[in-house]
Write an enzyme that holds these catalytic residues in place. Structure first.
Site, PDB file in Angstrom:
ATOM      1  N   SER A   6       0.924  -1.253  -0.024  1.00 52.55           N
ATOM      2  CA  SER A   6      -0.078   0.193   0.037  1.00 52.55           C
ATOM      3  C   SER A   6       0.952   1.163  -0.035  1.00 52.55           C
ATOM      4  O   SER A   6       1.615   1.533   0.875  1.00 52.55           O
ATOM      5  CB  SER A   6      -0.835   0.089   1.304  1.00 52.55           C
ATOM      6  OG  SER A   6      -1.540   1.234   1.527  1.00 52.55           O
ATOM      7  N   HIS A  31      -1.035  -1.235  -4.375  1.00 52.81           N
ATOM      8  CA  HIS A  31      -2.674  -0.589  -3.944  1.00 52.81           C
ATOM      9  C   HIS A  31      -2.472   0.520  -3.494  1.00 52.81           C
ATOM     10  O   HIS A  31      -1.557   1.292  -2.986  1.00 52.81           O
ATOM     11  CB  HIS A  31      -2.463  -1.456  -2.561  1.00 52.81           C
ATOM     12  CG  HIS A  31      -3.879  -1.420  -1.707  1.00 52.81           C
ATOM     13  ND1 HIS A  31      -5.051  -2.092  -2.048  1.00 52.81           N
ATOM     14  CD2 HIS A  31      -4.276  -0.583  -0.703  1.00 52.81           C
ATOM     15  CE1 HIS A  31      -6.127  -1.779  -1.309  1.00 52.81           C
ATOM     16  NE2 HIS A  31      -5.537  -0.906  -0.588  1.00 52.81           N
ATOM     17  N   MET A  35      -8.819   8.481  -0.674  1.00 50.95           N
ATOM     18  CA  MET A  35      -9.579   8.871   0.722  1.00 50.95           C
ATOM     19  C   MET A  35     -10.110  10.367   0.076  1.00 50.95           C
ATOM     20  O   MET A  35      -9.218  11.121  -0.247  1.00 50.95           O
ATOM     21  CB  MET A  35      -8.884   8.958   1.722  1.00 50.95           C
ATOM     22  CG  MET A  35      -8.311   7.593   2.120  1.00 50.95           C
ATOM     23  SD  MET A  35      -7.552   7.683   3.674  1.00 50.95           S
ATOM     24  CE  MET A  35      -6.536   5.962   3.676  1.00 50.95           C
ATOM     25  N   MET A  66     -11.896   4.838  -1.103  1.00 52.69           N
ATOM     26  CA  MET A  66     -12.731   4.909   0.099  1.00 52.69           C
ATOM     27  C   MET A  66     -13.511   6.456  -0.181  1.00 52.69           C
ATOM     28  O   MET A  66     -12.939   7.521   0.370  1.00 52.69           O
ATOM     29  CB  MET A  66     -11.746   5.124   1.271  1.00 52.69           C
ATOM     30  CG  MET A  66     -11.402   3.661   1.570  1.00 52.69           C
ATOM     31  SD  MET A  66      -9.781   3.665   2.679  1.00 52.69           S
ATOM     32  CE  MET A  66      -8.531   3.581   1.269  1.00 52.69           C
ATOM     33  N   MET A 138     -12.102  -5.539   4.890  1.00 49.86           N
ATOM     34  CA  MET A 138     -11.251  -4.375   5.632  1.00 49.86           C
ATOM     35  C   MET A 138     -11.165  -5.133   7.118  1.00 49.86           C
ATOM     36  O   MET A 138     -12.082  -5.633   7.746  1.00 49.86           O
ATOM     37  CB  MET A 138     -11.919  -3.160   5.957  1.00 49.86           C
ATOM     38  CG  MET A 138     -12.041  -2.146   4.443  1.00 49.86           C
ATOM     39  SD  MET A 138     -10.139  -2.058   3.820  1.00 49.86           S
ATOM     40  CE  MET A 138      -9.380  -1.215   5.135  1.00 49.86           C
ATOM     41  N   GLY A 143      -9.254   4.162   6.517  1.00 47.41           N
ATOM     42  CA  GLY A 143      -9.027   5.546   7.070  1.00 47.41           C
ATOM     43  C   GLY A 143      -7.788   5.978   7.206  1.00 47.41           C
ATOM     44  O   GLY A 143      -7.331   6.951   6.847  1.00 47.41           O
ATOM     45  N   GLY A 145      -3.364   4.089   7.980  1.00 54.00           N
ATOM     46  CA  GLY A 145      -2.607   3.027   7.963  1.00 54.00           C
ATOM     47  C   GLY A 145      -1.886   2.563   9.503  1.00 54.00           C
ATOM     48  O   GLY A 145      -2.400   3.261  10.378  1.00 54.00           O
ATOM     49  N   GLY A 146      -1.455   1.572   9.707  1.00 47.44           N
ATOM     50  CA  GLY A 146      -0.750   1.251  10.952  1.00 47.44           C
ATOM     51  C   GLY A 146      -1.690   0.757  11.945  1.00 47.44           C
ATOM     52  O   GLY A 146      -1.062   0.949  13.157  1.00 47.44           O
ATOM     53  N   ASP A 176      -7.151  -6.176   3.986  1.00 50.99           N
ATOM     54  CA  ASP A 176      -6.489  -4.923   4.064  1.00 50.99           C
ATOM     55  C   ASP A 176      -6.470  -4.344   5.439  1.00 50.99           C
ATOM     56  O   ASP A 176      -7.800  -4.299   5.981  1.00 50.99           O
ATOM     57  CB  ASP A 176      -7.100  -3.966   2.946  1.00 50.99           C
ATOM     58  CG  ASP A 176      -6.395  -2.570   2.920  1.00 50.99           C
ATOM     59  OD1 ASP A 176      -5.321  -2.450   3.745  1.00 50.99           O
ATOM     60  OD2 ASP A 176      -7.119  -1.802   2.288  1.00 50.99           O
ATOM     61  N   GLY A 178      -3.797  -4.034   9.010  1.00 50.06           N
ATOM     62  CA  GLY A 178      -2.827  -4.554   9.880  1.00 50.06           C
ATOM     63  C   GLY A 178      -2.160  -5.880   9.595  1.00 50.06           C
ATOM     64  O   GLY A 178      -1.871  -6.636  10.542  1.00 50.06           O
ATOM     65  N   GLY A 198       0.847  -2.118   4.098  1.00 53.42           N
ATOM     66  CA  GLY A 198       1.536  -0.696   4.000  1.00 53.42           C
ATOM     67  C   GLY A 198       2.582  -0.632   5.045  1.00 53.42           C
ATOM     68  O   GLY A 198       3.870  -0.812   4.598  1.00 53.42           O
ATOM     69  N   SER A 199       2.288  -0.273   6.421  1.00 52.91           N
ATOM     70  CA  SER A 199       3.435   0.191   7.244  1.00 52.91           C
ATOM     71  C   SER A 199       4.398  -1.268   7.806  1.00 52.91           C
ATOM     72  O   SER A 199       5.394  -1.170   8.187  1.00 52.91           O
ATOM     73  CB  SER A 199       2.562   0.377   8.367  1.00 52.91           C
ATOM     74  OG  SER A 199       1.725  -0.296   9.121  1.00 52.91           O
TER      75      SER A 199
HETATM   76  C1  DX5 Z   1      -6.548   1.839   5.332  1.00 57.06           C
HETATM   77  C2  DX5 Z   1      -6.099   1.505   4.160  1.00 57.06           C
HETATM   78  C3  DX5 Z   1      -5.056   0.321   3.780  1.00 57.06           C
HETATM   79  C4  DX5 Z   1      -3.694   0.738   4.650  1.00 57.06           C
HETATM   80  C5  DX5 Z   1      -3.247  -0.478   5.314  1.00 57.06           C
HETATM   81  O1  DX5 Z   1      -7.814   2.621   5.304  1.00 57.06           O
HETATM   82  O2  DX5 Z   1      -7.097   0.973   3.312  1.00 57.06           O
HETATM   83  O3  DX5 Z   1      -4.817  -0.085   2.528  1.00 57.06           O
HETATM   84  O4  DX5 Z   1      -2.693   1.325   3.826  1.00 57.06           O
HETATM   85  O5  DX5 Z   1      -2.121   0.000   6.206  1.00 57.06           O
HETATM   86  P1  DX5 Z   1      -1.328  -1.216   7.125  1.00 57.06           P
HETATM   87  O6  DX5 Z   1      -0.899  -2.086   6.299  1.00 57.06           O
HETATM   88  O7  DX5 Z   1      -0.317  -0.113   7.763  1.00 57.06           O
HETATM   89  O8  DX5 Z   1      -2.178  -1.429   7.989  1.00 57.06           O
HETATM   90 ZN    ZN Z   2      -6.548   0.032   1.172  1.00 53.12          ZN
END
Ligand code: DX5
Ligand code: ZN
Length: 217
Positions: A6, A31, A35, A66, A138, A143, A145-146, A176, A178, A198-199
Site C-alpha cells: 500500500s 495498492h 480517500m 474510500m 477490511m 481511513g 495505516g498502521g 487490507d 494490520g 502498508g506499514s
Molecule cells: C486503510 C487502507 C490500507 C492501509 C493499510 O484504510 O485501506 O490500505 O494502507 O495499512 P497497514 O498495512 O499499515 O494497516
Molecule cells: Zn486500502
C-alpha cells in the site's frame, strides 16, 4: 500469495520509485488508497496518481476507493489506468446502485471489486459475488495505516473462501489492514489470496525479506 503493497505508507514525494521498489522485491500488485475526506476523514489523492503511475509502473494497479458516491467517480479511476477498481458497499445507497457501479466499471474493461468495513455483515455481499473480480475485506476501520488487525475479519474471509469454492466464483479474495507475518498467516489459513500491506513493508530496512515471507504464505 499475491502481495499488494500500500502506497499509503510510502514516501509521498516518490510514489513511482516506491512502487517500483516493491516490484523489484517481487510484488506484482500495487495498492492505491483513495480517500475523499467524506467517506473517511482523511484525504489522499485523486485519479491523477493513477495516471502518473500507469505508464511508469508495470504492476497491477489495485485502486481502493474510500469515497462517497462511487457511481459518480469510478469512471475517472478506470480511465486513468487502474486494472482493478474497488469501491465500498457502504458508500452505495442501495443494491441497484452498487450493481450499476459494477456494470460501469466493467463497461470500461476494468476489473471490479467491492470492499466491506469491519461492521458490515459479510452476507451483504451475496447479491454481487457472481459478478465481482475481487472482494476486499477490511481488517481495520478504513481511513489510516498502521492500525491493529481485527480478528473478526477471519470468519468473513472463511465465508467468502468457501462460497467461492462452492459456487465456482472467480473473485480474488483480498484483505487490507494490520497485515504482518503473523496476521498474514491467519488470513492465509482462512483463505485470503491477496494481502495488502502498508506499514509492515514501507520504511522498513528489511522490506525485501518481509515481502518474501508474506509471498510464501
Ligand atoms: C486503510 C487502507 C490500507 C492501509 C493499510 O484504510 O485501506 O490500505 O494502507 O495499512 P497497514 O498495512 O499499515 O494497516
Ligand atoms: Zn486500502
Amino acid at each position: 500469495m499475491i502481495i499488494s503493497p500500500s502506497l499509503l505508507a510510502a514516501d509521498k514525494n516518490n510514489l513511482v520509485g516506491e512502487a517500483n521498489k516493491m516490484k523489484e522485491a517481487g510484488a506484482s500488485f500495487i495498492h492505491i488508497d483513495i480517500m475523499d475526506g467524506h467517506f473517511v476523514p482523511a484525504t489522499t489523492w485523486d485519479e491523477g496518481v493513477v495516471k502518473t503511475l500507469r505508464p511508469r509502473c508495470q504492476m497491477v494497479l489495485d485502486t481502493h476507493l474510500m469515497i462517497e458516491n462511487p457511481l459518480a467517480s469510478v469512471a475517472k479511476y478506470c480511465k486513468a489506468g487502474s486494472d482493478i477498481v474497488t469501491f465500498h458497499l457502504e458508500a452505495c445507497k442501495d443494491e441497484e446502485e452498487a450493481k450499476k457501479v459494477i456494470d460501469l466499471i466493467h463497461s470500461l474493461h476494468v476489473k471490479a471489486g467491492i470492499s466491506i468495513k469491519p461492521n458490515t455483515p459479510v452476507e451483504e455481499l451475496d447479491p454481487y459475488l457472481a459478478s465481482l473480480d475481487l472482494v476486499l475485506v477490511m481488517s481495520v476501520e478504513p481511513g489510516k495505516g498502521g492500525q491493529k488487525f481485527m480478528p473478526s475479519s477471519l470468519d468473513k474471509i472463511a465465508y467468502l473462501s468457501s462460497k467461492k469454492k462452492e459456487k465456482g466464483y472467480l473473485y480474488l479474495l483480498e484483505v487490507d489492514g494490520g497485515i504482518n507475518a503473523e496476521t498474514g498467516r491467519l488470513v492465509a489459513k482462512a483463505g485470503a489470496e491477496v494481502l495488502v500491506a502498508g506499514s509492515y513493508l514501507y520504511g522498513k530496512e528489511d522490506y525485501k525479506d518481509r515481502l518474501e515471507a508474506l509471498a510464501k504464505l
